[in-house]
Write a protein that holds these residues in place. Sequence first.
Motif, PDB file in Angstrom:
ATOM      1  N   LYS A   1      72.384  72.276  -6.412  1.00  0.00           N
ATOM      2  CA  LYS A   1      72.307  72.415  -7.843  1.00  0.00           C
ATOM      3  C   LYS A   1      73.476  73.443  -8.052  1.00  0.00           C
ATOM      4  CE  LYS A   1      67.097  72.791  -8.158  1.00  0.00           C
ATOM      5  NZ  LYS A   1      66.025  73.477  -8.171  1.00  0.00           N
ATOM      6  N   ASP A   2      74.770  72.919  -7.922  1.00  0.00           N
ATOM      7  CA  ASP A   2      76.023  73.415  -8.122  1.00  0.00           C
ATOM      8  C   ASP A   2      76.345  74.570  -7.392  1.00  0.00           C
ATOM      9  OD1 ASP A   2      76.467  71.342 -10.022  1.00  0.00           O
ATOM     10  OD2 ASP A   2      75.253  71.920 -11.590  1.00  0.00           O
ATOM     11  N   LYS A   3      75.570  75.070  -6.575  1.00  0.00           N
ATOM     12  CA  LYS A   3      75.894  76.285  -5.976  1.00  0.00           C
ATOM     13  C   LYS A   3      76.164  76.087  -4.531  1.00  0.00           C
ATOM     14  CE  LYS A   3      73.278  79.300  -9.049  1.00  0.00           C
ATOM     15  NZ  LYS A   3      72.171  80.638  -8.907  1.00  0.00           N
ATOM     16  N   TRP A   4      77.520  76.863  -3.925  1.00  0.00           N
ATOM     17  CA  TRP A   4      77.682  76.236  -2.614  1.00  0.00           C
ATOM     18  C   TRP A   4      77.380  77.258  -1.611  1.00  0.00           C
ATOM     19  CZ3 TRP A   4      80.812  71.952  -1.794  1.00  0.00           C
ATOM     20  CH2 TRP A   4      81.289  71.440  -2.928  1.00  0.00           C
ATOM     21  N   SER A   5      77.107  77.034  -0.391  1.00  0.00           N
ATOM     22  CA  SER A   5      77.013  77.781   0.669  1.00  0.00           C
ATOM     23  C   SER A   5      77.057  77.003   2.084  1.00  0.00           C
ATOM     24  CB  SER A   5      75.490  78.332   0.640  1.00  0.00           C
ATOM     25  OG  SER A   5      74.437  77.120   0.898  1.00  0.00           O
ATOM     26  N   PHE A   6      77.070  77.909   3.097  1.00  0.00           N
ATOM     27  CA  PHE A   6      77.337  77.063   4.472  1.00  0.00           C
ATOM     28  C   PHE A   6      75.821  77.199   5.129  1.00  0.00           C
ATOM     29  CE2 PHE A   6      81.646  79.017   4.270  1.00  0.00           C
ATOM     30  CZ  PHE A   6      82.412  77.734   4.566  1.00  0.00           C
ATOM     31  N   ARG A   7      75.501  75.872   5.594  1.00  0.00           N
ATOM     32  CA  ARG A   7      74.405  75.729   6.351  1.00  0.00           C
ATOM     33  C   ARG A   7      74.535  75.212   7.724  1.00  0.00           C
ATOM     34  NH1 ARG A   7      70.016  74.948   2.165  1.00  0.00           N
ATOM     35  NH2 ARG A   7      70.698  76.517   0.569  1.00  0.00           N
ATOM     36  N   THR A   8      73.484  75.534   8.779  1.00  0.00           N
ATOM     37  CA  THR A   8      73.647  75.031   9.971  1.00  0.00           C
ATOM     38  C   THR A   8      73.470  73.513   9.734  1.00  0.00           C
ATOM     39  OG1 THR A   8      72.438  76.942  10.749  1.00  0.00           O
ATOM     40  CG2 THR A   8      72.382  74.755  12.104  1.00  0.00           C
ATOM     41  N   SER A   9      73.959  72.701  10.651  1.00  0.00           N
ATOM     42  CA  SER A   9      74.277  71.250  10.463  1.00  0.00           C
ATOM     43  C   SER A   9      72.770  70.581  10.946  1.00  0.00           C
ATOM     44  CB  SER A   9      75.095  70.646  11.616  1.00  0.00           C
ATOM     45  OG  SER A   9      74.902  69.261  11.486  1.00  0.00           O
ATOM     46  N   PRO A  10      72.320  69.738  10.024  1.00  0.00           N
ATOM     47  CA  PRO A  10      71.006  69.185  10.039  1.00  0.00           C
ATOM     48  C   PRO A  10      70.803  68.554  11.613  1.00  0.00           C
ATOM     49  CG  PRO A  10      71.691  68.558   8.072  1.00  0.00           C
ATOM     50  CD  PRO A  10      72.950  69.255   8.709  1.00  0.00           C
ATOM     51  N   LYS A  11      71.674  68.223  12.064  1.00  0.00           N
ATOM     52  CA  LYS A  11      71.696  67.609  13.472  1.00  0.00           C
ATOM     53  C   LYS A  11      71.526  68.570  14.764  1.00  0.00           C
ATOM     54  CE  LYS A  11      75.062  63.922  12.439  1.00  0.00           C
ATOM     55  NZ  LYS A  11      76.393  63.374  12.650  1.00  0.00           N
TER      56      LYS A  11
ATOM     57  N   SER B   1      69.787  71.653  13.998  1.00  0.00           N
ATOM     58  CA  SER B   1      68.725  72.444  13.318  1.00  0.00           C
ATOM     59  C   SER B   1      67.666  72.954  14.220  1.00  0.00           C
ATOM     60  CB  SER B   1      67.861  71.956  11.962  1.00  0.00           C
ATOM     61  OG  SER B   1      67.446  70.430  12.453  1.00  0.00           O
ATOM     62  N   SER B   2      67.422  71.885  15.067  1.00  0.00           N
ATOM     63  CA  SER B   2      66.391  72.210  16.132  1.00  0.00           C
ATOM     64  C   SER B   2      66.683  73.479  17.323  1.00  0.00           C
ATOM     65  CB  SER B   2      66.072  71.077  17.118  1.00  0.00           C
ATOM     66  OG  SER B   2      67.440  70.392  17.767  1.00  0.00           O
ATOM     67  N   LEU B   3      67.899  73.631  17.298  1.00  0.00           N
ATOM     68  CA  LEU B   3      68.474  74.820  17.931  1.00  0.00           C
ATOM     69  C   LEU B   3      68.260  76.114  17.254  1.00  0.00           C
ATOM     70  CD1 LEU B   3      72.008  73.442  19.031  1.00  0.00           C
ATOM     71  CD2 LEU B   3      69.894  73.524  20.315  1.00  0.00           C
ATOM     72  N   MET B   4      68.032  75.889  16.012  1.00  0.00           N
ATOM     73  CA  MET B   4      67.668  77.263  15.332  1.00  0.00           C
ATOM     74  C   MET B   4      66.443  77.665  15.228  1.00  0.00           C
ATOM     75  SD  MET B   4      70.702  78.159  14.644  1.00  0.00           S
ATOM     76  CE  MET B   4      71.555  77.236  16.183  1.00  0.00           C
ATOM     77  N   THR B   5      65.205  76.698  15.786  1.00  0.00           N
ATOM     78  CA  THR B   5      64.138  76.932  15.711  1.00  0.00           C
ATOM     79  C   THR B   5      63.615  78.024  16.490  1.00  0.00           C
ATOM     80  OG1 THR B   5      63.514  74.636  15.040  1.00  0.00           O
ATOM     81  CG2 THR B   5      61.590  75.851  15.681  1.00  0.00           C
ATOM     82  N   GLN B   6      62.850  79.003  16.062  1.00  0.00           N
ATOM     83  CA  GLN B   6      62.338  80.081  16.905  1.00  0.00           C
ATOM     84  C   GLN B   6      60.962  80.040  16.698  1.00  0.00           C
ATOM     85  OE1 GLN B   6      64.093  83.915  15.981  1.00  0.00           O
ATOM     86  NE2 GLN B   6      63.138  84.828  17.978  1.00  0.00           N
TER      87      GLN B   6
END
Length: 234
Positions: A74-84, A86-91
Amino acid sequence: MIKKEKALKNNVVKFPSKLTDLEKQIEAVIFAAAEPLDVDTIESKISKKTNVVKSLKKLQQEYSNRGINLVCIKDKWSFRTSPKLSSLMTQEKTVEKKLSRAAVETLAIIVYHQPVTRAEIEEIRGVAFGTNTLEILMELDWVKPGGRKDVPGKPIQYLTTDGFLSHFNLQKLSDLPTVDELGAAGLIDSSSVDNAIFGSSKFFKEKQDEKKEDIYSNIDEMLNSTLDEEEKDS
């Protein structure tokens, strides 16, 4: 083989490509931001005017194969964890929650009166309760629908599950304590508890067994009476 190793080495040397000072500023601004930023906000924070959109697309390409990606939503920029990754970030966390009084009383009524309908539960408690009360007990795998009662409207009946027995380390429902036993153990104040909640300690499975025995005894009586009448007629 030598050429391939050289190519890989060259790739490592060349990646990432060199960023200009302004691109580094944009990178730092987005990285430090607590929320996604639009282009105007990014422009207001860098040292001089530049083609921010062009720089953002270059940075997006640079980060496309990394553990974090630069994304535009939506025209806003940010850094995100790569979708590939994302499982590593699950807690997973175990969160303990106390059941409401309505849920505890509803569970007790189902345990000691099963199978029981919602209307019967409300009649015993003396008050209506929210739909989510039963949903919570079903999510815990302690309660489940147990068919419909053969009365007008055919309401759903509820009973306990094997998960309920397992959670409370019970072999069978008749192992549950009676209201008198709970009071004697000091777990409840039996003088202030409505005994109707705990029923008559006649549990569902035991009722079913008794019902089967009654059927067989009734059949025997019917057959015996029929034979007696035939003997009289003869």
